[in-house]
Write a protein that holds these residues in place. Structure first.
Motif, PDB file in Angstrom:
ATOM      1  N   SER A 240       0.847  -1.188   0.000  1.00  0.00           N
ATOM      2  CA  SER A 240       0.000   0.000   0.000  1.00  0.00           C
ATOM      3  C   SER A 240       0.885   1.241   0.000  1.00  0.00           C
ATOM      4  CB  SER A 240      -0.912   0.020   1.233  1.00  0.00           C
ATOM      5  OG  SER A 240      -1.745  -1.120   1.257  1.00  0.00           O
ATOM      6  N   THR A 241       0.460   2.256  -0.738  1.00  0.00           N
ATOM      7  CA  THR A 241       1.297   3.443  -0.912  1.00  0.00           C
ATOM      8  C   THR A 241       1.174   4.437   0.232  1.00  0.00           C
ATOM      9  OG1 THR A 241      -0.465   4.542  -2.185  1.00  0.00           O
ATOM     10  CG2 THR A 241       1.159   3.245  -3.413  1.00  0.00           C
ATOM     11  N   VAL A 242       0.022   4.476   0.916  1.00  0.00           N
ATOM     12  CA  VAL A 242      -0.216   5.553   1.880  1.00  0.00           C
ATOM     13  C   VAL A 242       0.699   5.464   3.091  1.00  0.00           C
ATOM     14  CG1 VAL A 242      -2.010   4.417   3.282  1.00  0.00           C
ATOM     15  CG2 VAL A 242      -2.101   6.909   2.897  1.00  0.00           C
ATOM     16  N   ASN A 243       1.177   4.261   3.389  1.00  0.00           N
ATOM     17  CA  ASN A 243       2.129   4.090   4.496  1.00  0.00           C
ATOM     18  C   ASN A 243       3.214   3.074   4.140  1.00  0.00           C
ATOM     19  OD1 ASN A 243       0.486   1.848   4.480  1.00  0.00           O
ATOM     20  ND2 ASN A 243      -0.138   1.989   6.621  1.00  0.00           N
ATOM     21  N   ASN A 244       3.407   2.897   2.835  1.00  0.00           N
ATOM     22  CA  ASN A 244       4.423   1.959   2.339  1.00  0.00           C
ATOM     23  C   ASN A 244       4.292   0.605   3.039  1.00  0.00           C
ATOM     24  OD1 ASN A 244       6.575   1.175   0.697  1.00  0.00           O
ATOM     25  ND2 ASN A 244       8.100   1.748   2.229  1.00  0.00           N
ATOM     26  N   LEU A 262      -3.201 -26.670  11.001  1.00  0.00           N
ATOM     27  CA  LEU A 262      -3.146 -25.386  10.303  1.00  0.00           C
ATOM     28  C   LEU A 262      -2.030 -24.549  10.908  1.00  0.00           C
ATOM     29  CD1 LEU A 262      -4.211 -23.040   8.501  1.00  0.00           C
ATOM     30  CD2 LEU A 262      -5.811 -22.491  10.340  1.00  0.00           C
ATOM     31  N   THR A 263      -1.155 -24.021  10.047  1.00  0.00           N
ATOM     32  CA  THR A 263      -0.064 -23.152  10.477  1.00  0.00           C
ATOM     33  C   THR A 263      -0.131 -21.851   9.691  1.00  0.00           C
ATOM     34  OG1 THR A 263       1.339 -25.078  10.898  1.00  0.00           O
ATOM     35  CG2 THR A 263       2.434 -22.938  10.763  1.00  0.00           C
ATOM     36  N   ASN A 264       0.015 -20.725  10.374  1.00  0.00           N
ATOM     37  CA  ASN A 264       0.033 -19.429   9.692  1.00  0.00           C
ATOM     38  C   ASN A 264       1.125 -18.545  10.282  1.00  0.00           C
ATOM     39  OD1 ASN A 264      -0.974 -16.347   9.710  1.00  0.00           O
ATOM     40  ND2 ASN A 264      -1.674 -17.350   7.846  1.00  0.00           N
ATOM     41  N   VAL A 265       1.861 -17.891   9.388  1.00  0.00           N
ATOM     42  CA  VAL A 265       2.863 -16.895   9.768  1.00  0.00           C
ATOM     43  C   VAL A 265       2.580 -15.646   8.952  1.00  0.00           C
ATOM     44  CG1 VAL A 265       5.306 -16.314   9.878  1.00  0.00           C
ATOM     45  CG2 VAL A 265       4.576 -18.681  10.228  1.00  0.00           C
ATOM     46  N   SER A 266       2.425 -14.515   9.612  1.00  0.00           N
ATOM     47  CA  SER A 266       2.184 -13.264   8.889  1.00  0.00           C
ATOM     48  C   SER A 266       3.031 -12.150   9.486  1.00  0.00           C
ATOM     49  CB  SER A 266       0.700 -12.883   8.926  1.00  0.00           C
ATOM     50  OG  SER A 266       0.242 -12.719  10.248  1.00  0.00           O
ATOM     51  N   TYR A 267       3.452 -11.243   8.612  1.00  0.00           N
ATOM     52  CA  TYR A 267       4.294 -10.117   9.035  1.00  0.00           C
ATOM     53  C   TYR A 267       3.873  -8.875   8.260  1.00  0.00           C
ATOM     54  CZ  TYR A 267       8.369  -7.139   9.801  1.00  0.00           C
ATOM     55  OH  TYR A 267       9.182  -6.089  10.143  1.00  0.00           O
ATOM     56  N   SER A 268       3.726  -7.763   8.973  1.00  0.00           N
ATOM     57  CA  SER A 268       3.343  -6.496   8.349  1.00  0.00           C
ATOM     58  C   SER A 268       4.295  -5.391   8.772  1.00  0.00           C
ATOM     59  CB  SER A 268       1.911  -6.102   8.736  1.00  0.00           C
ATOM     60  OG  SER A 268       0.971  -7.026   8.220  1.00  0.00           O
ATOM     61  N   SER A 269       4.672  -4.583   7.807  1.00  0.00           N
ATOM     62  CA  SER A 269       5.547  -3.434   8.060  1.00  0.00           C
ATOM     63  C   SER A 269       4.848  -2.182   7.550  1.00  0.00           C
ATOM     64  CB  SER A 269       6.885  -3.624   7.343  1.00  0.00           C
ATOM     65  OG  SER A 269       7.656  -2.441   7.397  1.00  0.00           O
ATOM     66  N   PHE A 270       4.711  -1.181   8.425  1.00  0.00           N
ATOM     67  CA  PHE A 270       4.053   0.073   8.069  1.00  0.00           C
ATOM     68  C   PHE A 270       5.000   1.236   8.339  1.00  0.00           C
ATOM     69  CE2 PHE A 270       0.833  -2.837   9.863  1.00  0.00           C
ATOM     70  CZ  PHE A 270       0.023  -3.015   8.749  1.00  0.00           C
ATOM     71  N   ASP A 271       5.176   2.107   7.347  1.00  0.00           N
ATOM     72  CA  ASP A 271       5.923   3.340   7.552  1.00  0.00           C
ATOM     73  C   ASP A 271       4.967   4.432   8.030  1.00  0.00           C
ATOM     74  OD1 ASP A 271       8.249   2.124   6.843  1.00  0.00           O
ATOM     75  OD2 ASP A 271       8.342   2.968   4.816  1.00  0.00           O
ATOM     76  N   ASP A 272       5.482   5.650   8.149  1.00  0.00           N
ATOM     77  CA  ASP A 272       4.657   6.760   8.615  1.00  0.00           C
ATOM     78  C   ASP A 272       3.488   7.004   7.661  1.00  0.00           C
ATOM     79  OD1 ASP A 272       6.206   7.260  10.877  1.00  0.00           O
ATOM     80  OD2 ASP A 272       7.588   8.541   9.771  1.00  0.00           O
ATOM     81  N   LEU A 273       2.340   7.329   8.247  1.00  0.00           N
ATOM     82  CA  LEU A 273       1.091   7.453   7.503  1.00  0.00           C
ATOM     83  C   LEU A 273       0.948   8.843   6.884  1.00  0.00           C
ATOM     84  CD1 LEU A 273      -1.653   6.012   6.879  1.00  0.00           C
ATOM     85  CD2 LEU A 273      -2.534   7.126   8.946  1.00  0.00           C
ATOM     86  N   LYS A 274       0.493   8.858   5.639  1.00  0.00           N
ATOM     87  CA  LYS A 274       0.255  10.109   4.934  1.00  0.00           C
ATOM     88  C   LYS A 274      -1.219  10.481   5.049  1.00  0.00           C
ATOM     89  CE  LYS A 274       2.142  10.332   0.931  1.00  0.00           C
ATOM     90  NZ  LYS A 274       2.391  10.076  -0.517  1.00  0.00           N
ATOM     91  N   MET A 275      -1.500  11.718   5.430  1.00  0.00           N
ATOM     92  CA  MET A 275      -2.882  12.197   5.517  1.00  0.00           C
ATOM     93  C   MET A 275      -3.324  12.773   4.180  1.00  0.00           C
ATOM     94  SD  MET A 275      -2.443  15.803   7.614  1.00  0.00           S
ATOM     95  CE  MET A 275      -1.257  15.172   8.792  1.00  0.00           C
ATOM     96  N   GLY A 276      -4.612  13.029   4.019  1.00  0.00           N
ATOM     97  CA  GLY A 276      -5.134  13.618   2.795  1.00  0.00           C
ATOM     98  C   GLY A 276      -4.731  15.076   2.648  1.00  0.00           C
ATOM     99  N   LYS A 277      -4.595  15.518   1.399  1.00  0.00           N
ATOM    100  CA  LYS A 277      -4.161  16.896   1.131  1.00  0.00           C
ATOM    101  C   LYS A 277      -5.323  17.855   0.951  1.00  0.00           C
ATOM    102  CE  LYS A 277       0.213  15.702  -1.178  1.00  0.00           C
ATOM    103  NZ  LYS A 277       0.988  15.804  -2.444  1.00  0.00           N
ATOM    104  N   THR A 316       4.383   7.298  13.265  1.00  0.00           N
ATOM    105  CA  THR A 316       3.159   6.474  13.205  1.00  0.00           C
ATOM    106  C   THR A 316       3.445   5.052  12.712  1.00  0.00           C
ATOM    107  OG1 THR A 316       2.658   7.383  11.005  1.00  0.00           O
ATOM    108  CG2 THR A 316       1.562   8.399  12.902  1.00  0.00           C
ATOM    109  N   GLY A 317       4.606   4.793  12.153  1.00  0.00           N
ATOM    110  CA  GLY A 317       4.898   3.479  11.603  1.00  0.00           C
ATOM    111  C   GLY A 317       5.219   2.446  12.675  1.00  0.00           C
TER     112      GLY A 317
END
Length: 809
Positions: A240-244, A262-277, A316-317
């Protein structure tokens, strides 16, 4: 001779014909009336009352297509079906299956409470970044965010410890769930969810304390046995572009006749969030971040830093890792054992709201972040099906949870860093059963018990840091700091028994009634007090409550349901209510050693209807809730009128405690509908109104959202779908804010005048290149508008382009 011919005939038929059995994925009951098509030969058949169809000469690669108006369509090869095909009910209409109300599978048309269901197919379609974002898409729920790494669901004007979170039958709420805003919902990964159910209104008979505004029940993915060894894998990636954002998930399911995994592994990385202009609300600077702190646990900067792009919300990331392992095996012909392990952890999550507090025209905090938030969950569940005696049908669940939280802060202009640590161990035992009764077995008696014990350890340390250049090099001094909760340890235990009965008086009339008796015991001990003095350094609270519900359903036609529910709920004070010390927005919260339980009395009326051969579904619900002895923050003088805490002095009306205030009311309504007005074209939406007032001081209650809703228009085919979604919220005027408690965050609004109205337009598309490969493309906040959700510190995401790929093999 005739017997011999009969045997030879049967042998001949069995040699060339294959039997397919179609069952409900949740109830395991056979489904009559399913259209099963052999795609290869273009032949169709309908399942009988036993859920069976018979085809001749099916090959391993033969593709079967299944359709039923109350179930999600499915295409599957004969090889993968293994002779048994599980269909998932749709989340629309009166025929939906509900698991959460009685903790067993039941038809929605037999339940008077207002329920919303989000099944796996819809979760995949929404593709939320977190489970909190998933809840924000459910009609009647609003989600508050103090930072991006969080999300506090609000149901019927209540949130935090008045809303119960449950995962796989085990309550997540613990002794330190606070009154205000909670961010714990993100600790359940959306990648492992089979479905999410929301019960609106008090559900204290089944769930006990905390279930006042409602219950959010997360169900992780199901596993089933197969006749032969079967392996299924899935890989998922989203950007996603809004927070990379970079999110990945891998799951594998292995099953056989005697076990499934059942086995699940998940990982998420979020950078700083961009607000609307685009700021059509007219407030040019509202929410912009002109300065930020570059300080971390290892880096030192003596002053704030200029933000080159104020639309980027610095600090925010965060990152999150989730693991899950499920294993099922039979321990008796009619008993399955399910072992369930879940683990969630994050890196340090900045408290965006705190890091944007100002003091003397500059940022107040150099550091304010949550340390890694960890949740460990382990359970063993025995599921009984048609067993015997009081263990006829149901489950016994033994669970352990370990929760780690920490808060670290340091002011600009100071080298003193204060760290506070919390660890909660939760042990629980749930027993939930039912017995079909009457000649038709349509009446049901439900009963069960729940035992829960919380052990809370709270510690703190103060360190004076040393630095060289921009690096923190060590500690020069240690000082005593107040703990957030009693430093001598706290316990909170509850024991409860419940029973309810559902009587089908006729095809048109159903009555539900239930009772629950709950006893709670709280113990808190202080060893040392820096800012305040607790009498005898200890606190003991013992409470007991009898709660109940009475429901009635009238079905004038098979497609209609009119329901009435009267219920009583309660919430016993927990450790956070009575023993917490914290500061926020210039106010200090201190303990209250005399706090009592709050009680709730609720009445609601619902109307649901299916029209046009189940192509149109309408659901409405109106409720009125009376809170008695309700707990809110009010001025406290128990520990004096002037208190020094963390270097700040608080006096008089700025010293608060959770207090039994008196009576209050919350009332409102939710209306939602779903209409397939053209073939494969659907429009759906919902709108929610809430009002809350304290009768004691004639002040608005906290957490009451303005009118909000959404509407979607979509085109849905087997292989692809497209949809436009419009979300909106009316303005929250200053006169509707609670200014005493500080929960509504009036300081986060432009000029402290209230939250402006907003609306956003989103686009969503999914395309299945094959049964194994799915591509998703989304554009959220297409017009790149700036807005904030009511009571949120962080601005909502600006325009976001999101691409996701899911591949099964």
């Amino acid at each position: 001779m005739q017997r011999l011919l009969f045997i030879l005939c049967c042998f001949s038929i069995s040699s060339f014909a294959q039997q397919i059995r179609v069952v409900d994925a949740y109830t395991n009951k056979e489904i009559e009336g399913v259209e099963v098509e052999n795609i290869n030969l273009k032949k169709k058949k309908i399942t009988n009352k036993f859920g069976l169809v018979i085809f001749k000469n099916l090959q391993s690669e033969t593709v079967l297509s299944l359709e039923h108006q109350n179930y999600n369509n499915l295409e599957i090869t004969y090889r993968d079906s293994d002779g048994i095909i599980f269909l998932e009910p749709t989340s629309e209409g009166l025929e939906s299956v509900v698991l959460s109300v009685s903790r067993v599978a039941e038809k929605k048309q037999s339940i008077p409470e207002h329920i919303e269901i989000v099944a796996r197919k819809e979760i995949d379609y929404i593709s939320p970044q977190t489970s909190a974002d998933l809840l924000a898409n459910i009609p009647g729920i609003r989600v508050q965010k103090s930072q991006f790494g969080g999300g506090s669901p609000v149901i019927r004007g209540m949130e935090s410890n008045r809303v119960l979170l449950v995962v796989d039958g085990v309550r997540m709420n613990n002794a330190i769930y606070r009154n205000g805003h909670l961010q714990n919902s993100i600790s359940v990964s959306p990648f492992v969810l089979e479905r999410t159910e929301v019960v609106f209104g008090p559900a204290s008979v089944t769930y006990g304390s905390d279930a006042l505004g409602g219950v959010v029940h997360y169900y992780t993915k199901n596993i089933n046995y197969t006749k032969k060894l079967n392996l299924k894998n899935q890989v998922f990636y989203r950007n996603s572009t809004v927070n990379n954002e970079h999110s990945t998930s891998f799951s594998t399911q292995v099953s056989h006749q005697k076990w499934a995994s059942l086995t699940n592994v998940s990982y998420s990385s979020f950078d700083d969030l961009k607000m609307g202009k685009n700021r059509i609300h007219g407030y040019e600077d509202w929410g912009k971040v002109y300065q930020y702190s570059q300080n971390t646990s290892k880096d030192y900067y003596s002053s704030s830093t200029i933000n080159p792009n104020p639309n980027i919300q610095k600090n925010t990331g965060y990152h999150q890792l989730d693991l899950m392992q499920k294993f099922m095996m039979p321990i008796h012909q009619k008993i399955d054992l399910i072992l369930n392990g879940q683990f969630s952890t994050t890196n340090d999550i900045p408290n965006f709201g705190k890091l944007n507090d100002y003091k003397n025209n500059d940022l107040k905090f150099a550091e304010w972040y949550y340390g890694p938030q960890e949740r460990l969950f382990v359970s063993a569940q025995a599921k009984f099906k048609d067993y015997k005696s009081v263990l006829k049908n149901g489950a016994i669940t033994l669970a352990y949870q370990n929760i780690l939280e920490s808060r670290i802060n340091r002011n600009f202009g100071s080298l003193d860093r204060t760290s506070r640590f919390e660890e909660v161990d939760v042990f629980s035992l749930n027993s939930d059963f039912f017995i079909p009764m009457g000649v038709s077995k349509k009446n049901k008696l439900f009963y069960g018990l729940e035992l829960v014990h919380n052990n809370v350890n709270s510690s703190a340390k103060g360190e004076t840091l040393s630095f060289s250049g921009n690096k923190i090099t060590g500690v020069t001094n240690n000082y005593i700091a107040d703990t957030r909760y009693p430093d001598g340890g706290s316990t909170y235990s509850s024991a409860a028994i419940y029973t309810s009965y559902r009587q089908e008086l006729s095809k048109k009339h159903i009555v539900n009634a239930g009772l629950r008796l709950t006893s709670t015991l709280l113990s808190a001990n202080w060893n040392q007090n820096v800012s305040i003095n607790i009498p005898n350094n200890q606190l003991r609270l013992n409470n007991m409550a009898l709660t109940g519900s009475l429901g009635y359903i009238f079905k004038p036609y098979p497609t209609d349901k009119i329901s009435v529910v009267l219920s009583k709920g309660f919430r016993a004070p927990n450790v956070d209510d009575v023993g917490k010390i914290r500061s926020k927005s210039g106010k200090l919260t201190v303990p209250n050693t005399g706090l009592q339980p709050e009680h709730l009395y609720s009445a609601e009326i619902g109307f649901a209807k299916n029209l046009l051969a189940y192509k149109f579904y309408f659901d409405s619900n109106i409720y009125y809730t009376l809170l008695d002895n309700y707990i809110g923050r009010a001025q406290s003088t128990e520990f004096g009128t002037s208190i020094n805490y963390d270097g700040d002095t608080f006096e008089d009306e700025n010293i608060l405690a959770n207090t039994n205030i008196g009576k209050a009311a919350i009332y409102g309504a939710t209306v939602s509908s779903n209409w397939e007005f053209l073939k494969d074209v659907k429009i759906n939406g919902g709108i929610t109104y809430t009002k809350g007032i304290s009768y004691e001081n004639e002040e608005p209650l906290s957490s009451i959202p303005p009118l909000f809703g959404n509407i979607s228009l979509g085109f849905y085919k087997k292989m692809f779908n497209l949809a436009l979604n419009y979300r909106f919220s009316m303005a929250k005027k200053l006169k509707g804010y609670n200014l005493t408690e500080g929960i509504d965050n009036i300081d986060e609004t432009p000029n402290e005048e209230g939250t402006p109205n907003w609306s956003v337009l989103n686009f969503n598309s999914n395309y299945h290149f094959s049964k194994n490969l799915r591509i998703q493309f989304q554009i959220q906040n297409i017009l790149d508008l700036h807005y904030k959700e009511f009571a949120s510190s962080i601005s909502a995401p600006g325009r976001n382009l999101s691409v996701a790929v899911a591949y099964s093999f």
